[in-house]
Design a protein around this motif. Structure first.
Motif, PDB file in Angstrom:
ATOM      1  N   GLN A  27       0.826  -1.197   0.000  1.00  0.00           N
ATOM      2  CA  GLN A  27       0.000   0.000   0.000  1.00  0.00           C
ATOM      3  C   GLN A  27       0.864   1.252   0.000  1.00  0.00           C
ATOM      4  O   GLN A  27       0.561   2.232  -0.678  1.00  0.00           O
ATOM      5  CB  GLN A  27      -0.930   0.004   1.214  1.00  0.00           C
ATOM      6  CG  GLN A  27      -1.885   1.190   1.249  1.00  0.00           C
ATOM      7  CD  GLN A  27      -2.725   1.294  -0.010  1.00  0.00           C
ATOM      8  OE1 GLN A  27      -3.332   0.319  -0.449  1.00  0.00           O
ATOM      9  NE2 GLN A  27      -2.752   2.483  -0.625  1.00  0.00           N
ATOM     10  N   THR A  31       0.846   4.025  -2.898  1.00  0.00           N
ATOM     11  CA  THR A  31       0.600   5.430  -2.586  1.00  0.00           C
ATOM     12  C   THR A  31       1.663   6.322  -3.211  1.00  0.00           C
ATOM     13  O   THR A  31       1.357   7.352  -3.818  1.00  0.00           O
ATOM     14  CB  THR A  31       0.568   5.642  -1.061  1.00  0.00           C
ATOM     15  OG1 THR A  31      -0.523   4.887  -0.505  1.00  0.00           O
ATOM     16  CG2 THR A  31       0.383   7.119  -0.720  1.00  0.00           C
ATOM     17  N   SER A  35       1.269   8.905  -6.394  1.00  0.00           N
ATOM     18  CA  SER A  35       1.668  10.301  -6.232  1.00  0.00           C
ATOM     19  C   SER A  35       2.551  10.746  -7.396  1.00  0.00           C
ATOM     20  O   SER A  35       2.396  11.868  -7.907  1.00  0.00           O
ATOM     21  CB  SER A  35       2.407  10.477  -4.908  1.00  0.00           C
ATOM     22  OG  SER A  35       2.819  11.808  -4.729  1.00  0.00           O
TER      23      SER A  35
END
Length: 325
Positions: A27, A31, A35
Motif C-alpha cells: 500500500q 501510494t 503520487s
C-alpha cells in the motif's frame, strides 16, 4: 506422457503463485507510485516543460520488492490509463544482471522498448537519444530498473557520476520526461545518496524512498499468519495445525526474515501436502521443503531442532542459496 515434468505439480504451483497477498508495504508503494503519476499528469496538462518524480525502492535481497513492483506496473499497464495527449501510458521494466556501462544500459533499455537490435552499434549519447525517441513514440512514461545497484561500482567514481547524471536527465528531459523506479539492495541508496555537486544530488530529491523491511517475528506475527492462510485457502489446505507463534518464529528464522523466501517455502510445503493427497498441513511438509531447498539432512532442521536459533545462521543459509547480491 511427459517423463520430465509432473504436470500436477506444475498446476498446483501455478495456482499458488497466482496469490497476491496485500501487504501493508504494498500500500505504501502504491501510494508513492500514484503520487508520482498524479504529479506527472498534472504537469503534463500544462503543456510546459517539467521534471518527473520517481521511486527509490530498497531492502535486503529476497524481500519481495520485484514481485510487488511488477504487480503494480502490470496493473497500471493493463489499465490503459490515458495521459493528457490521449494515448494510454505504460511502463517498461528490465532487470540488471551484472555491472552495466552507460552504453550497455542504453542498449538494454532499447530492447525493453522493443527496438530492433540492428543499428545499436553507436555511442552512449546516440543510444540514449534513441531511447528518448522510442519512449515518446510508444507512450512509455516510466522505466523500472530492477537490481539497479548493478548500474554502479564501488570504485568507479567517475562512471557512477555519469550514471547518476543520466538517470537525472531521463527525469528532467523537457521533450519527454520519464518516471524512474530504481529498485535494489540497500547499497543502491548509498550510490544515489552519495555526496557530490548540487546538480547531481538533485536525483535523490526526485526519488521518493520506499524501504522494504525484514520480518520482525513478533511484530509481524499476525501478518505471517494472514499470509499463510491466504495461500492455504488457494490450495484448499487446512493450516490450523501450524497456526502458532513458535512455528512462525521458526519459519521466519529459516528464511532469514525475508518475506520472499517465506512465500517460496510456503508454496513448496503446500505443493508437498497436495501431492501427498493430504488436506491438512503438517510440520513434515515444511521440514521436507527446507531440506530440499538447502540440501541439508532432513533430521537437521530449524523446524524441529530445540536450539534452532544457535544452530542455523540465517545469513549463512542465504549464502548457500546464492541469494545475497
Amino acid at each position: 506422457m511427459n517423463t520430465f515434468i509432473d504436470m500436477e505439480t506444475v498446476s498446483i504451483a501455478n495456482r499458488l503463485k497466482e496469490v497476491h497477498y496485500p501487504f501493508p508495504r504494498a500500500q505504501e508503494l502504491r501510494t508513492q507510485f500514484n503520487s508520482c503519476l498524479e504529479d506527472y499528469y498534472a504537469k503534463a496538462m500544462s503543456g510546459k516543460p517539467f521534471e518527473a518524480r520517481g521511486l527509490l525502492v530498497t531492502g535486503k535481497s529476497r524481500m519481495g520488492k520485484s514481485r510487488e513492483i511488477d504487480h503494480l506496473i502490470r496493473a497500471f499497464n493493463d489499465s490503459a490509463t490515458p495521459m493528457p495527449d490521449g494515448r494510454p501510458a505504460r511502463f517498461i521494466q528490465l532487470r540488471l544482471w551484472a555491472r552495466n556501462s552507460l552504453t550497455d544500459l542504453g542498449s538494454s533499455t532499447l530492447e525493453a522498448l522493443d527496438y530492433p537490435a540492428a543499428g545499436k552499434e553507436k555511442q552512449a549519447r546516440q543510444i540514449w537519444e534513441m531511447v528518448l525517441k522510442q519512449a515518446k513514440r510508444n507512450g512509455v512514461i516510466g522505466i523500472h530498473y530492477d537490481e539497479a545497484q548493478h548500474a554502479f561500482t564501488d570504485t568507479g567514481g567517475a562512471k557512477n557520476r555519469t550514471m547518476l547524471d543520466n538517470f537525472k536527465a531521463l527525469m528532467k528531459e523537457p521533450r519527454w520526461p520519464m518516471i524512474l523506479i530504481l529498485s535494489g539492495v540497500d547499497g543502491l541508496s548509498q550510490h544515489v545518496e552519495r555526496v557530490g555537486p548540487e546538480e547531481r544530488r538533485q536525483l535523490r530529491h526526485l526519488l521518493r524512498p520506499v524501504r522494504f523491511r525484514p520480518i520482525d517475528p513478533k511484530a509481524d506475527l499476525e501478518e505471517l499468519n494472514g499470509l499463510a492462510y491466504a495461500y492455504a485457502k488457494k490450495a484448499e489446505i487446512d493450516f490450523d495445525p501450524l497456526s502458532n507463534a513458535d512455528f512462525f518464529q521458526r519459519l521466519s528464522h529459516a528464511c532469514g526474515n525475508r518475506w520472499g523466501l517465506v512465500i517460496e517455502l510456503i508454496i513448496a510445503a503446500f505443493i508437498r501436502c497436495k501431492r501427498a493427497g493430504e488436506a491438512r498441513i503438517s510440520l513434515d511438509h515444511f521440514v521436507d521443503a527446507f531440506a530440499e531447498m538447502h540440501g541439508t539432512p532432513r533430521d537437521f532442521s530449524p523446524f524441529t531442532a530445540p536450539d534452532y536459533q544457535e544452530l542455523f545462521e540465517p545469513d549463512r543459509l542465504l549464502e548457500l542459496l546464492n541469494q545475497e547480491d
